[in-house]
Design a protein around this motif. Sequence first.
Motif, short mmCIF file in Angstrom:
data_model
loop_
_atom_site.label_atom_id
_atom_site.label_comp_id
_atom_site.label_asym_id
_atom_site.label_seq_id
_atom_site.Cartn_x
_atom_site.Cartn_y
_atom_site.Cartn_z
N THR A 80 0.82 -1.22 0.00
CA THR A 80 0.00 0.00 0.00
C THR A 80 0.85 1.27 0.00
OG1 THR A 80 -0.16 -0.01 2.42
CG2 THR A 80 -1.91 -1.14 1.18
N ARG A 81 2.17 1.12 -0.05
CA ARG A 81 3.06 2.29 -0.02
C ARG A 81 2.93 3.05 -1.33
NH1 ARG A 81 7.94 0.64 2.56
NH2 ARG A 81 8.23 -0.82 0.86
N PRO A 82 2.77 4.37 -1.28
CA PRO A 82 2.65 5.16 -2.52
C PRO A 82 3.97 5.16 -3.30
CG PRO A 82 2.13 6.49 -0.57
CD PRO A 82 2.64 5.18 -0.08
N THR A 83 3.84 5.34 -4.60
CA THR A 83 5.01 5.44 -5.48
C THR A 83 5.31 6.91 -5.74
OG1 THR A 83 4.42 3.36 -6.55
CG2 THR A 83 5.93 4.79 -7.74
N ALA A 84 6.58 7.26 -5.66
CA ALA A 84 7.02 8.62 -5.96
C ALA A 84 7.75 8.61 -7.29
CB ALA A 84 7.94 9.13 -4.85
N ILE A 85 7.65 9.72 -8.02
CA ILE A 85 8.33 9.87 -9.31
C ILE A 85 9.31 11.03 -9.18
CG2 ILE A 85 8.04 10.22 -11.79
CD1 ILE A 85 6.40 7.84 -10.68
N TYR A 86 10.56 10.80 -9.52
CA TYR A 86 11.58 11.84 -9.53
C TYR A 86 12.01 12.02 -10.98
CZ TYR A 86 15.95 14.35 -8.70
OH TYR A 86 16.96 15.28 -8.72
N ILE A 87 11.86 13.23 -11.50
CA ILE A 87 12.22 13.51 -12.89
C ILE A 87 13.44 14.42 -12.90
CG2 ILE A 87 11.45 14.52 -15.08
CD1 ILE A 87 8.56 13.80 -14.24
N ALA A 88 14.50 13.95 -13.52
CA ALA A 88 15.74 14.72 -13.63
C ALA A 88 15.96 15.07 -15.11
CB ALA A 88 16.92 13.90 -13.11
N PRO A 89 16.55 16.21 -15.38
CA PRO A 89 16.69 16.65 -16.78
C PRO A 89 17.67 15.83 -17.62
CG PRO A 89 17.79 18.18 -15.30
CD PRO A 89 17.07 17.20 -14.44
N LEU A 90 18.60 15.13 -16.99
CA LEU A 90 19.61 14.38 -17.74
C LEU A 90 19.67 12.94 -17.28
CD1 LEU A 90 22.48 17.00 -17.39
CD2 LEU A 90 21.01 16.67 -19.37
N LYS A 91 19.92 12.03 -18.22
CA LYS A 91 20.03 10.61 -17.91
C LYS A 91 21.14 10.36 -16.89
CE LYS A 91 20.25 8.29 -21.61
NZ LYS A 91 20.41 7.43 -22.77
N ALA A 92 22.24 11.08 -17.01
CA ALA A 92 23.35 10.90 -16.07
C ALA A 92 22.93 11.26 -14.64
CB ALA A 92 24.54 11.76 -16.49
N LEU A 93 22.11 12.28 -14.53
CA LEU A 93 21.62 12.68 -13.20
C LEU A 93 20.66 11.64 -12.63
CD1 LEU A 93 22.27 15.65 -12.02
CD2 LEU A 93 19.80 15.82 -12.05
N THR A 94 19.84 11.04 -13.47
CA THR A 94 18.92 10.01 -12.97
C THR A 94 19.73 8.85 -12.41
OG1 THR A 94 18.66 8.79 -15.06
CG2 THR A 94 17.07 10.56 -14.62
N HIS A 95 20.79 8.48 -13.11
CA HIS A 95 21.59 7.36 -12.64
C HIS A 95 22.31 7.69 -11.33
CE1 HIS A 95 23.37 3.46 -12.97
NE2 HIS A 95 24.55 4.00 -12.70
N GLU A 96 22.82 8.90 -11.24
CA GLU A 96 23.49 9.34 -10.00
C GLU A 96 22.52 9.28 -8.82
OE1 GLU A 96 24.92 13.63 -8.39
OE2 GLU A 96 25.73 13.05 -10.35
N ARG A 97 21.30 9.79 -9.00
CA ARG A 97 20.30 9.76 -7.93
C ARG A 97 19.91 8.31 -7.61
NH1 ARG A 97 21.62 12.67 -5.28
NH2 ARG A 97 20.24 11.56 -3.91
N LEU A 98 19.76 7.48 -8.63
CA LEU A 98 19.39 6.08 -8.43
C LEU A 98 20.42 5.37 -7.55
CD1 LEU A 98 17.47 3.66 -9.32
CD2 LEU A 98 19.30 3.14 -10.92
N VAL A 99 21.68 5.51 -7.88
CA VAL A 99 22.75 4.85 -7.12
C VAL A 99 22.72 5.32 -5.67
CG1 VAL A 99 25.27 4.67 -6.88
CG2 VAL A 99 24.20 4.42 -9.13
N ASP A 100 22.61 6.61 -5.46
CA ASP A 100 22.58 7.16 -4.10
C ASP A 100 21.35 6.67 -3.34
OD1 ASP A 100 23.45 8.97 -1.95
OD2 ASP A 100 21.66 10.13 -2.50
N TRP A 101 20.17 6.76 -3.96
CA TRP A 101 18.95 6.36 -3.26
C TRP A 101 18.87 4.86 -3.04
CZ3 TRP A 101 15.88 10.41 -6.39
CH2 TRP A 101 15.84 11.61 -5.66
#
Length: 151
Positions: A80-101
């Motif tokens: 039942t946990r809600p899903t959050a969406i994080y949108i980053a302007p660059l693919k490299a930034l999405t990967h950086e955030r993914l690794v950290d999170w």
Amino acid sequence: MAQMMTRSPDDVLVPVSMVLPRFRCLFPYQTFNAMQSRCFETAYGTDQSMVVSAPTGSGKTVVLELALARLWSASTDPATRPTAIYIAPLKALTHERLVDWRAKLSGLGIKCFELTGDTEDADMAEQAVQDADLIVTTPEKWDVVTRKGSD
């Protein structure tokens, strides 16, 4: 509740102890900085929308993490946990955030998934999106997914 520390008459620094114990591991310091402390009540204490405009390196991601902690504190059941969406302007930034999170959130049982143009296996991606608690994506990919469904 823990007592807040003051830095100056205008800056009340909020201690991390104000966050639920389960989520304190996200914040490896004793107090939030001045900008984060000013945003604390809205990000962690309300469901209000907010826009945070501050210089690079000032701690805006921590404000987002406070809002995510609030969002996910409503349900300890992954089903039942809600899903959050994080949108980053660059693919490299999405990967950086993914690794950290992934490193920060995996111990809490929170699943992160990166959805970009590099996501190849559509069936696997669809299941991963359904299972994810946090989807990290780019504007282009989110546009494709929300307009056309799974590609």
